[in-house]
Each structure stands twice: as structure tokens, then as C-alpha cells.
Design an enzyme around this catalytic site. Structure first.
Site, short mmCIF file in Angstrom:
data_model
loop_
_atom_site.label_atom_id
_atom_site.label_comp_id
_atom_site.label_asym_id
_atom_site.label_seq_id
_atom_site.Cartn_x
_atom_site.Cartn_y
_atom_site.Cartn_z
N SER A 1 0.82 -1.21 0.00
CA SER A 1 0.00 0.00 0.00
C SER A 1 0.86 1.27 0.00
CB SER A 1 -0.95 -0.04 1.19
OG SER A 1 -1.89 0.99 1.15
N ASP B 1 -2.50 6.09 -3.60
CA ASP B 1 -1.38 5.48 -2.89
C ASP B 1 -0.79 4.39 -3.77
OD1 ASP B 1 -3.58 3.84 -2.62
OD2 ASP B 1 -3.00 3.07 -0.66
N ASP C 1 -1.01 1.17 -4.06
CA ASP C 1 -1.86 0.15 -4.69
C ASP C 1 -3.20 0.71 -5.14
OD1 ASP C 1 -2.91 0.44 -2.11
OD2 ASP C 1 -3.51 -1.66 -1.97
N ASP D 1 -5.85 2.00 -3.76
CA ASP D 1 -7.16 1.73 -3.15
C ASP D 1 -7.63 2.90 -2.29
OD1 ASP D 1 -5.49 1.46 -0.95
OD2 ASP D 1 -6.32 -0.47 -0.30
#
Length: 463
Positions: free
Chosen positions: A101, A256, A258, A260
Site C-alpha cells: 500500500s 497510494d 496500490d 485503493d
């Protein structure tokens, strides 16, 4: 063995336990076993741009294949893209994301979706972890690949690539935006700056925003395996804000690593975090009659300004524990279609089953387009109260601090001083021996003083 799964999967420094190829191999076997038990024949793997992603993907794929389950590699793709593919690919019994993340590049992680693109429940996570350390005849360790006879060997699954995974996911996202699109499309397309954080969105985002007619400039979209989240993305929006102002853009979008989560920047360079974006989108959904049960799910860390804004708008809300998984659990339980965290994790279950930064951006843009209002104008819907967060080191045994009179008395004193104009939240960290003290109130200096007084009481109690 210690517990592998934390608040969002397995995470750690790459090539140091638990983020090793050995653990990844065993996790692959465990996930394959879980998928097989639920009728799956395929497991999807996606990853972000970290250098260690290839290494961990190879180990995961080998583990899954060794259990007779086919592997479909989606390559670099946002976490919600893996959830989408897991929900749509025939036979998919699970999806695995290799990402840490918003963490620095040297970290990595493994998180799992079950069929339907849903995050695992706590019992399901515990089951997979037990498979990783299982000592039974089907244990997920190296011995399963060393059969005594050829008759007992498992036929390996295939490992192949989904060549158009990013395009499939991008088409899904554009269809979400275009659903029920009416005549309100502005004569001049919105001008947008997108910060890809040198992460998983760098392929998909250019397939989405320009396709929808937006004049889009991309920054931090050249990953090299080590620059993910480095002075960019949702936690470092300074460069994005400057670019929005210098180019005269209507808004900036920061994802960010990833993708999400979303943080937005208005045309004046002011940052909008998840709470304010949620308030804007909830109010618009209510006006359109799409806010099922007139309910929004927030967390205990959401700003008190969000609670007051929702109350003023006549929108009900329920607070959950920290984490988008807790938010989604409450959404399913109550029938709510919208929920999220101030960190930028927002779930719009009308469209998707998990937090999705690009989808959240499109939902926010739709409000701007439908209302023909600037983002700074929309942002006036909510006043963000000053929030002060301090940490105090405590004993790892985690004693019940509310049973200590001096601490309980000080917390009560601050709560009475703030009355309905603020709040206090004291909780243990989920990963460290720390007590986190959060105080919100209308005046920053007074809020700092209140927070410090509670911390002093905790330190004096020597817990």
C-alpha cells in the site's frame, strides 16, 4: 509460530520474515487449498511496482500451481483491480495482491480476496493461516511436492498471463462513471492532474481519465521499482498541489501505491481527505435518491466535522472500528452503499465490493460535473475540526487504562470541557506498544493542550 495476518494481510520488510519467498510459497499453497475447497479452479495474482513484487509473485504462483490450481497473473494492477477480476473471471476461487500500500518500497505484503472479490473474514483468514502451518497430510510445506510415488503426485496447475487485465479493469471503471450520465457534461472538459505515486495505477489511470474526455496530466507515473510512494502519492501531496495551481487545473487526484485510496486537491491547492470527499458524495447521492437507507458508514477516527455535517444534512451514520474491512462489514450488515475512512479508503458498493481510489475519484468528479460546482465550493459542506494525535509508549501487556483513576478522571475532564464541540479517543495501537490519544475540538491550541494533559496522565500512571 506468530500470527502472520495483520490488519490488512501479511506485511513486512521484503526478504525478511514474514515477507520471504518461503512464506509466499506456503501462502500460495494455502490460498490454493482454500480456493479449491470453495469450488475454485483459478487464482488471480496482481501486484504493485515494488522491486520485490516479481520475486514474491513467482513464489506465490509456484505454490498455487503445485496444488493443482491454475494461476492467472494480472501483472501490475491496483488492488481493487484484482478484486474486480476475482469477481468476474470464471472459476476464480481467490485473488492475491502483492503490495504494501502506502509503505516505502522496501516493504511488501500479501492480501487475499475470496471469490466474488470480497475481503476475507477473520475466520477465513485464520483458516488460511492454519493451512500455512498445517502439519496434516495436506500440509502447506515443501513435503507436499515430494510424493513417495508418481501415483500420489498432484498435477500442477498452469501459470499464464491475463494480457488485457488493465484494460478490462479500466473498461469497468469508465462504465461506472458513464452510468446514467446525463446532459450535464460541461462544455469545457475538466482539467485534472493525477499523481500515480509511481505505483499500481500508472497503467490503468491513463486508460480511464483521458478516455472520459478529461484534459489530464499525469505525474509520478514512471515507476522504477524503488520510487513508489517516495515524496508522492496520497501521503505526500505537496507537489500535486503546486502543479494544480501552476497549470490552472480544476482538481488534483493522488493515489497510494496500490491505488485503493484517494486524496483530492481543489483548484486552490487545498487538500481534501476521505471524510470531506465522503460528505460531498453522500450529499449528492441523497439528492439523487441513491443513498440507500439514508446511511453512511464511518470509523471512530473520522473527524467530528463529518458527523456534524452528516447530521446537518439529515444523513444517518454509524461508526465502526478502524479499517476498510470493518467499514465494509457494517455496510453489508446495514445495507449502506457508502462508507469510508479519512485516510482515503472509500467504498461505493453500488459499483464495487472494496475500496477503490480511481472509482472514488470518478464518483467525486461526477458530483462536480452534475452540480457544475468547483471542488472548493463543494468542500464547504464540511468544516474539519482541528485534530491532535499523540502517542505514549506503554507496557506491551496492555492494561485496561480506564480502570486507572487518574487517567479516567483526566479523560472525563477533557470530554466535559469539550462538551459537544469536540471528542476524545484513546486506544491501543494495533501493531505497537503505544496508546494513541486523539482529541478534536474547535480551537487548535486548546485541543493540543487537552491532548497533552491526557498523555501526561498516562505517563504519570506508568502503565
Amino acid at each position: 509460530m506468530g500470527k502472520l495476518f495483520g490488519t490488512d494481510g501479511i506485511r513486512g520488510f521484503a526478504n525478511i520474515y514474514p515477507m520471504t519467498v518461503e512464506v509466499a510459497l506456503k501462502t500460495g499453497r494455502a490460498v490454493a487449498r482454500f480456493a479449491k475447497e470453495h469450488g475454485g479452479t483459478v487464482v488471480i495474482i496482481g501486484r504493485d511496482t515494488r522491486r520485490s513484487g516479481d520475486m514474491l509473485e513467482a513464489a506465490l504462483a509456484a505454490g498455487i500451481s503445485s496444488m493443482g490450481i491454475n494461476v492467472l497473473e494480472a501483472g501490475v494492477i491496483p488492488t481493487p483491480g484484482v478484486a474486480f477480476l476475482t469477481a468476474t473471471v470464471k472459476g476464480a476461487g481467490a485473488g492475491v495482491v502483492i503490495s504494501a500500500s502506502h509503505n516505502p518500497f522496501h516493504d511488501n505484503g500479501i492480501k487475499v480476496f475470496k471469490s466474488g472479490g470480497l475481503k476475507l473474514t477473520d475466520p477465513e483468514e485464520a483458516k488460511i493461516e492454519s493451512y500455512i502451518f498445517d502439519a496434516g497430510p495436506d500440509r502447506a510445506d515443501s513435503s507436499i511436492c515430494e510424493p513417495k510415488t508418481s501415483d500420489s503426485a498432484i498435477e500442477p496447475g498452469t501459470i499464464s498471463t491475463i494480457s488485457n487485465a488493465s484494460a478490462q479493469y479500466a473498461n469497468f471503471l469508465t462504465s461506472c462513471y458513464q452510468r446514467d450520465l446525463d446532459k450535464n457534461t460541461p462544455d469545457q472538459p475538466l482539467k485534472i492532474v493525477v499523481d500515480c505515486s509511481n505505483g499500481a495505477s500508472f497503467k490503468v489511470a491513463p486508460m480511464v481519465f483521458p478516455t472520459l474526455g478529461f484534459e489530464t496530466q499525469f505525474i509520478f507515473d514512471t515507476p522504477d521499482g524503488k520510487n513508489i510512494n517516495h515524496n508522492c502519492g496520497s501521503q505526500h501531496t505537496e507537489t500535486l498541489a503546486k502543479r494544480v495551481i501552476s497549470t490552472g487545473a480544476d482538481l488534483g487526484l493522488a493515489f497510494d501505491g496500490d491505488a485503493d485510496r484517494l486524496i483530492a486537491i481543489d483548484e486552490q491547492g487545498v487538500k481534501l481527505t476521505g471524510d470531506k470527499i465522503l460528505a460531498i458524495c453522500a450529499n449528492h447521492a441523497k439528492a439523487q435518491g441513491r443513498l440507500t437507507n439514508n446511511l453512511v458508514i464511518t470509523t471512530v477516527m473520522s473527524n467530528i466535522g463529518l458527523s456534524k455535517a452528516l447530521e446537518r444534512l439529515g444523513i444517518d451514520h454509524i461508526k465502526t472500528g478502524v479499517g476498510d474491512r470493518e467499514v465494509l462489514k457494517e455496510m453489508w450488515a446495514t445495507g449502506a452503499v457508502m462508507g469510508g475512512e479519512d485516510s482515503g479508503h472509500m467504498i461505493f458498493s453500488e459499483f464495487h465490493s472494496t475500496g477503490d481510489g480511481i472509482l472514488s475519484a470518478l464518483c467525486l468528479i461526477r458530483v462536480m460535473v452534475d452540480t457544475n460546482k468547483s471542488l472548493s465550493d463543494l468542500a464547504t459542506i464540511m468544516t474539519v475540526y482541528p485534530q491532535v494525535l499523540m502517542n505514549v509508549e506503554v507496557d506491551p501487556s496492555r492494561p485496561d487504562f480506564m480502570k486507572i483513576e487518574t487517567i479516567a478522571r483526566e479523560i472525563k475532564r477533557v470530554e466535559q470541557a469539550l462538551n459537544s464541540s469536540g471528542r476524545v479517543l484513546v486506544r491501543y495501537s494495533g501493531t505497537q506498544p503505544l496508546l494513541r490519544v486523539m482529541v478534536e475540538g474547535p480551537d487548535l491550541e486548546a485541543t493540543k493542550s487537552h491532548c497533552q494533559s491526557i498523555c501526561d496522565a498516562i505517563k504519570q500512571a506508568s502503565i
